[in-house]
Write a protein that holds these residues in place. Structure first.
Motif, PDB file in Angstrom:
ATOM      1  N   LEU A   1     -15.616   7.739  -8.446  1.00 14.37           N
ATOM      2  CA  LEU A   1     -16.351   7.925  -7.248  1.00 14.37           C
ATOM      3  C   LEU A   1     -15.246   8.038  -6.178  1.00 14.37           C
ATOM      4  O   LEU A   1     -15.567   8.720  -5.099  1.00 14.37           O
ATOM      5  N   LYS A   2     -14.149   7.871  -6.335  1.00 20.60           N
ATOM      6  CA  LYS A   2     -12.946   8.040  -5.259  1.00 20.60           C
ATOM      7  C   LYS A   2     -12.593   9.622  -5.245  1.00 20.60           C
ATOM      8  O   LYS A   2     -12.037  10.108  -4.485  1.00 20.60           O
ATOM      9  N   GLY A   3     -12.901  10.190  -6.470  1.00 22.07           N
ATOM     10  CA  GLY A   3     -12.653  11.746  -6.555  1.00 22.07           C
ATOM     11  C   GLY A   3     -11.225  11.710  -7.134  1.00 22.07           C
ATOM     12  O   GLY A   3     -10.518  12.786  -6.873  1.00 22.07           O
ATOM     13  N   ALA A   4     -10.845  10.884  -7.837  1.00 17.63           N
ATOM     14  CA  ALA A   4      -9.274  10.837  -8.514  1.00 17.63           C
ATOM     15  C   ALA A   4      -9.435  10.715  -9.897  1.00 17.63           C
ATOM     16  O   ALA A   4      -9.216   9.818 -10.770  1.00 17.63           O
ATOM     17  N   PRO A   5      -9.736  11.759 -10.779  1.00 20.62           N
ATOM     18  CA  PRO A   5     -10.138  11.853 -12.113  1.00 20.62           C
ATOM     19  C   PRO A   5      -8.846  11.662 -12.948  1.00 20.62           C
ATOM     20  O   PRO A   5      -7.825  11.819 -12.546  1.00 20.62           O
ATOM     21  N   ILE A   6      -9.072  11.092 -14.100  1.00 18.22           N
ATOM     22  CA  ILE A   6      -7.884  10.918 -14.998  1.00 18.22           C
ATOM     23  C   ILE A   6      -7.286  12.189 -15.617  1.00 18.22           C
ATOM     24  O   ILE A   6      -5.966  11.983 -15.469  1.00 18.22           O
ATOM     25  N   LEU A   7      -7.654  13.291 -15.380  1.00 12.58           N
ATOM     26  CA  LEU A   7      -7.237  14.349 -15.652  1.00 12.58           C
ATOM     27  C   LEU A   7      -7.460  15.390 -14.281  1.00 12.58           C
ATOM     28  O   LEU A   7      -8.307  15.800 -14.215  1.00 12.58           O
ATOM     29  N   PRO A   8      -6.387  15.636 -13.699  1.00 11.20           N
ATOM     30  CA  PRO A   8      -6.622  16.144 -12.383  1.00 11.20           C
ATOM     31  C   PRO A   8      -6.884  17.554 -12.454  1.00 11.20           C
ATOM     32  O   PRO A   8      -7.900  18.220 -11.333  1.00 11.20           O
ATOM     33  N   PHE A   9      -6.983  18.433 -13.616  1.00 10.52           N
ATOM     34  CA  PHE A   9      -7.510  19.493 -13.704  1.00 10.52           C
ATOM     35  C   PHE A   9      -8.997  19.541 -14.199  1.00 10.52           C
ATOM     36  O   PHE A   9      -9.653  20.700 -14.214  1.00 10.52           O
ATOM     37  N   ALA A  10      -9.706  18.196 -14.471  1.00  7.94           N
ATOM     38  CA  ALA A  10     -11.072  18.210 -14.880  1.00  7.94           C
ATOM     39  C   ALA A  10     -11.724  17.109 -14.080  1.00  7.94           C
ATOM     40  O   ALA A  10     -11.423  16.188 -14.080  1.00  7.94           O
ATOM     41  N   ALA A  11     -12.623  17.692 -13.148  1.00 12.12           N
ATOM     42  CA  ALA A  11     -13.097  16.941 -11.988  1.00 12.12           C
ATOM     43  C   ALA A  11     -13.766  15.900 -12.477  1.00 12.12           C
ATOM     44  O   ALA A  11     -13.961  14.732 -11.822  1.00 12.12           O
ATOM     45  N   ASP A  12     -14.695  16.097 -13.589  1.00 10.85           N
ATOM     46  CA  ASP A  12     -15.460  15.034 -14.192  1.00 10.85           C
ATOM     47  C   ASP A  12     -14.984  14.040 -15.410  1.00 10.85           C
ATOM     48  O   ASP A  12     -15.637  13.559 -16.113  1.00 10.85           O
ATOM     49  N   SER A  13     -13.519  14.155 -15.317  1.00  6.56           N
ATOM     50  CA  SER A  13     -12.967  13.635 -16.702  1.00  6.56           C
ATOM     51  C   SER A  13     -12.961  12.093 -16.730  1.00  6.56           C
ATOM     52  O   SER A  13     -13.207  11.466 -17.777  1.00  6.56           O
ATOM     53  N   SER A  14     -13.027  11.438 -15.503  1.00  7.08           N
ATOM     54  CA  SER A  14     -13.201  10.028 -15.365  1.00  7.08           C
ATOM     55  C   SER A  14     -14.558   9.687 -15.563  1.00  7.08           C
ATOM     56  O   SER A  14     -14.922   8.752 -16.428  1.00  7.08           O
ATOM     57  N   PHE A  15     -15.572  10.428 -15.405  1.00 10.50           N
ATOM     58  CA  PHE A  15     -16.804  10.291 -15.605  1.00 10.50           C
ATOM     59  C   PHE A  15     -17.154  10.217 -17.369  1.00 10.50           C
ATOM     60  O   PHE A  15     -17.773   9.437 -17.812  1.00 10.50           O
ATOM     61  N   GLY A  16     -16.657  11.192 -17.742  1.00  9.68           N
ATOM     62  CA  GLY A  16     -16.695  11.492 -19.227  1.00  9.68           C
ATOM     63  C   GLY A  16     -16.083  10.351 -19.868  1.00  9.68           C
ATOM     64  O   GLY A  16     -16.593   9.627 -20.896  1.00  9.68           O
ATOM     65  N   CYS A  17     -14.930   9.824 -19.569  1.00 13.65           N
ATOM     66  CA  CYS A  17     -14.203   8.716 -19.972  1.00 13.65           C
ATOM     67  C   CYS A  17     -14.907   7.514 -19.541  1.00 13.65           C
ATOM     68  O   CYS A  17     -15.079   6.389 -20.743  1.00 13.65           O
ATOM     69  N   ALA A  18     -15.620   7.190 -18.627  1.00 14.84           N
ATOM     70  CA  ALA A  18     -16.583   6.205 -18.553  1.00 14.84           C
ATOM     71  C   ALA A  18     -17.825   6.174 -19.480  1.00 14.84           C
ATOM     72  O   ALA A  18     -18.284   5.137 -19.807  1.00 14.84           O
ATOM     73  N   LEU A  19     -18.216   7.049 -20.065  1.00 10.23           N
ATOM     74  CA  LEU A  19     -19.350   7.263 -21.113  1.00 10.23           C
ATOM     75  C   LEU A  19     -18.400   6.965 -22.462  1.00 10.23           C
ATOM     76  O   LEU A  19     -19.088   6.316 -23.334  1.00 10.23           O
ATOM     77  N   THR A  20     -16.977   7.370 -22.790  1.00 12.84           N
ATOM     78  CA  THR A  20     -16.586   7.229 -24.278  1.00 12.84           C
ATOM     79  C   THR A  20     -16.191   5.817 -24.297  1.00 12.84           C
ATOM     80  O   THR A  20     -16.593   5.247 -25.469  1.00 12.84           O
ATOM     81  N   ASP A  21     -15.433   5.288 -23.232  1.00 14.47           N
ATOM     82  CA  ASP A  21     -15.212   3.961 -23.365  1.00 14.47           C
ATOM     83  C   ASP A  21     -15.892   3.079 -24.017  1.00 14.47           C
ATOM     84  O   ASP A  21     -15.725   1.855 -24.753  1.00 14.47           O
TER      85      ASP A  21
END
Length: 136
Positions: free
Chosen positions: A88-108
């Motif tokens: 939501l803050k726009g600070a992804p876990i992988l800076p080069f992959a904008a939706d990486s935190s969203f994906g991680c939130a589904l994996t975890d």
């Protein structure tokens, strides 16, 4: 659709591969993974001192996870919440992959559900569901 299914598949692959580790090493390995997940956002520092607080909380969950699958599950759910905040803050876990935190939130949560079920190996269940080969 891929942005939802792929992270879930990654969680399932993690569970299958992690299940190849015999107990009690499997639980200890997963506790270490929770500790590592707690430090995943440190280099970005987007949330300031809260990144350090979160890392400390995850370290506690990981330490308790050395003896408890429940705490491993709690750790993965905590990380899910942290993923959502970063997405939501726009600070992804992988800076080069904008939706990486969203994906991680589904994996975890996939991993967390497995941990709450005791981190049991699905391989024995899969073997029972596969019909035995018929000699002929």
């Amino acid at each position: 659709m891929t942005e939802v299914l792929l992270p879930i598949a990654i969680g399932l692959v993690y569970v299958l591969l992690s299940s190849l580790i015999p107990e009690p090493h499997r639980r200890k390995f997963n506790a270490l993974m929770v500790a590592g997940a707690g430090a995943a956002y440190l280099s970005g520092g987007e949330l300031g001192v809260w990144e350090l607080v979160f890392c400390a909380v995850m370290t506690l969950a990981a330490f308790r996870g050395l003896d408890s699958w429940t705490f491993i599950g709690i750790g993965w759910l905590l990380h899910t919440a942290w993923d959502v905040v970063h997405h939501l803050k726009g600070a992804p876990i992988l800076p080069f992959a904008a939706d990486s935190s969203f994906g991680c939130a589904l994996t975890d949560p996939v991993i967390a559900l497995w941990a709450f079920a005791g981190g049991r190996s699905p391989w024995a269940w899969l073997r029972r569901k596969t019909p035995a080969a018929v000699d002929g």
